[in-house]
Design a protein around this motif. Structure first.
Motif, PDB file in Angstrom:
ATOM      1  N   GLY A   1     -14.024 -60.902  51.195  1.00 27.22           N
ATOM      2  CA  GLY A   1     -14.596 -59.857  51.155  1.00 27.22           C
ATOM      3  C   GLY A   1     -15.909 -59.988  51.962  1.00 27.22           C
ATOM      4  N   ASP A   2     -16.579 -58.888  50.948  1.00 29.61           N
ATOM      5  CA  ASP A   2     -18.127 -58.761  50.838  1.00 29.61           C
ATOM      6  C   ASP A   2     -18.853 -60.139  50.634  1.00 29.61           C
ATOM      7  OD1 ASP A   2     -20.423 -57.877  51.706  1.00 29.61           O
ATOM      8  OD2 ASP A   2     -20.408 -56.383  49.714  1.00 29.61           O
ATOM      9  N   ALA A   3     -19.189 -60.792  50.852  1.00 32.03           N
ATOM     10  CA  ALA A   3     -19.668 -62.662  51.111  1.00 32.03           C
ATOM     11  C   ALA A   3     -21.248 -62.276  51.447  1.00 32.03           C
ATOM     12  CB  ALA A   3     -19.031 -63.458  51.462  1.00 32.03           C
ATOM     13  N   ALA A   4     -22.076 -61.145  51.143  1.00 33.13           N
ATOM     14  CA  ALA A   4     -23.380 -61.581  51.188  1.00 33.13           C
ATOM     15  C   ALA A   4     -24.021 -62.709  51.126  1.00 33.13           C
ATOM     16  CB  ALA A   4     -24.142 -59.570  50.954  1.00 33.13           C
ATOM     17  N   ASN A   5     -23.679 -62.941  49.458  1.00 31.94           N
ATOM     18  CA  ASN A   5     -24.434 -64.065  49.249  1.00 31.94           C
ATOM     19  C   ASN A   5     -24.161 -65.760  49.876  1.00 31.94           C
ATOM     20  OD1 ASN A   5     -26.122 -62.872  47.383  1.00 31.94           O
ATOM     21  ND2 ASN A   5     -23.845 -62.488  45.790  1.00 31.94           N
ATOM     22  N   LEU A   6     -23.110 -65.990  50.596  1.00 34.81           N
ATOM     23  CA  LEU A   6     -22.237 -66.826  51.132  1.00 34.81           C
ATOM     24  C   LEU A   6     -23.141 -67.377  52.326  1.00 34.81           C
ATOM     25  CD1 LEU A   6     -19.762 -68.346  50.523  1.00 34.81           C
ATOM     26  CD2 LEU A   6     -18.775 -67.396  52.983  1.00 34.81           C
ATOM     27  N   GLN A   7     -23.585 -69.078  52.598  1.00 33.48           N
ATOM     28  CA  GLN A   7     -24.248 -69.966  52.524  1.00 33.48           C
ATOM     29  C   GLN A   7     -23.788 -70.065  53.649  1.00 33.48           C
ATOM     30  OE1 GLN A   7     -27.850 -71.014  50.285  1.00 33.48           O
ATOM     31  NE2 GLN A   7     -27.891 -68.915  49.693  1.00 33.48           N
ATOM     32  N   THR A   8     -23.157 -71.764  53.205  1.00 34.85           N
ATOM     33  CA  THR A   8     -22.160 -72.516  53.579  1.00 34.85           C
ATOM     34  C   THR A   8     -20.597 -72.253  53.406  1.00 34.85           C
ATOM     35  OG1 THR A   8     -23.483 -74.193  52.528  1.00 34.85           O
ATOM     36  CG2 THR A   8     -21.117 -74.915  53.331  1.00 34.85           C
ATOM     37  N   LEU A   9     -19.785 -72.146  54.993  1.00 32.59           N
ATOM     38  CA  LEU A   9     -18.290 -72.198  54.395  1.00 32.59           C
ATOM     39  C   LEU A   9     -17.871 -73.216  55.515  1.00 32.59           C
ATOM     40  CD1 LEU A   9     -15.827 -70.705  54.495  1.00 32.59           C
ATOM     41  CD2 LEU A   9     -16.809 -68.865  56.027  1.00 32.59           C
ATOM     42  N   ARG A  10     -17.705 -74.350  54.855  1.00 36.12           N
ATOM     43  CA  ARG A  10     -16.898 -75.269  56.198  1.00 36.12           C
ATOM     44  C   ARG A  10     -15.344 -75.849  56.125  1.00 36.12           C
ATOM     45  NH1 ARG A  10     -21.109 -79.653  53.746  1.00 36.12           N
ATOM     46  NH2 ARG A  10     -22.785 -78.891  54.105  1.00 36.12           N
TER      47      ARG A  10
END
Length: 274
Positions: free
Chosen positions: A139-148
């Motif tokens: 969803g609203d993943a404003a804090n997400l830094q890594t998506l592998r």
């Protein structure tokens, strides 16, 4: 813990590491309410009696290949890191969705997660790592830094403009499934992106890629695996102002040669074509 220090069974220990060959993990340790972190490493092992629900102060839980019945009713509000393989416990999707304050979810690449994982309520997530074959809902993943290791199909359903802090992204396409095109425009919306890896993907028309106004100003590393280019990709790649590492692995280009201008790749340090 190992067999030589089995006598140490204090219930006040906050951080515990258990090797799979240690068969005498004391049962009273499974109820250590002071525990902050638990790490299991080694080969496949089954553990009975490990009651996670009683560990309300737990912040780090790395199960490795440890497998046991697990129930979570949302009480682990301090848990920040969860490390699992693909089969650590049943009903993974429902359990993960309850960890509202989780910051890092790391699953073993060797054990793909096939069911749908719903992370829309986990707004504190910073790092999501694993091979997610099933749909990954973010969803609203404003804090997400890594998506592998997100599938191309799941990526196309996201709103990249909401991933304002994403720095490390890896998108893949399963070799056995039909190839789903990924929009380059969706990648250019990731203004904080530094590391990008595309595995076996098909980008949208190359004409659309060339016409993109913003050429990923923050990218420092690009890895392209198993991709086919009908036109020379270098004119696009060389315009990335901060690019330092470029890896083309198992890619196919039907043209005669690739060319780079004298002004291209102003910061490139590593070029690998294999």
């Amino acid at each position: 813990y190992n067999d030589h220090v089995a006598q140490h069974s204090s219930t006040t220990c906050r951080r515990e590491v258990v090797h799979h060959q240690f068969k005498r993990y004391p049962s009273e340790k499974c109820k250590n309410k002071r525990m902050r972190s638990f790490l299991n490493f080694g080969e496949l092992e089954f553990l009975v009696g490990f009651d996670v629900e009683t560990l309300k102060l737990l912040r780090v839980l790395d199960l490795g290949r440890l497998r046991f019945p697990l129930k979570i009713n949302g009480d682990l509000i301090h848990l920040r890191y969860l490390g699992i393989d693909g089969y650590s416990f049943s009903d993974r999707a429902a359990i993960i969705s309850k960890l509202r304050f989780l910051q890092t979810l790391e699953a073993d690449y060797n054990y793909p997660i096939e069911e749908t994982i719903d992370l829309r309520k986990l707004t504190s997530l910073r790092h999501v790592i694993g091979k997610f074959v099933g749909e990954l809902l973010i969803g609203d993943a404003a804090n997400l830094q890594t998506l592998r290791f997100i599938s191309s199909d799941s990526w196309n359903k996201l709103k990249p403009e909401l991933l304002i802090n994403l720095r490390d992204l890896e998108i893949y396409q399963d070799y056995e499934e039909r190839r789903v095109s990924v929009s380059w425009a969706s990648l250019t919306k990731l203004r904080s992106l530094r590391v990008l890896k595309l595995d076996n993907l098909r980008l949208e028309s190359e004409e659309a890629v060339r016409s993109t106004d913003v050429i990923s100003p923050s990218l420092e590393s690009v890895t392209l695996v198993g991709m086919t280019f009908e036109e020379d990709p270098m004119p696009v790649l060389q315009k990335m102002p901060r690019l330092e590492d470029l890896i083309l692995e198992g890619c196919f280009y039907s043209g005669g040669k690739m060319s780079v201008s004298e002004q291209g790749f102003g910061r490139l340090r590593k070029l690998q074509i294999v």
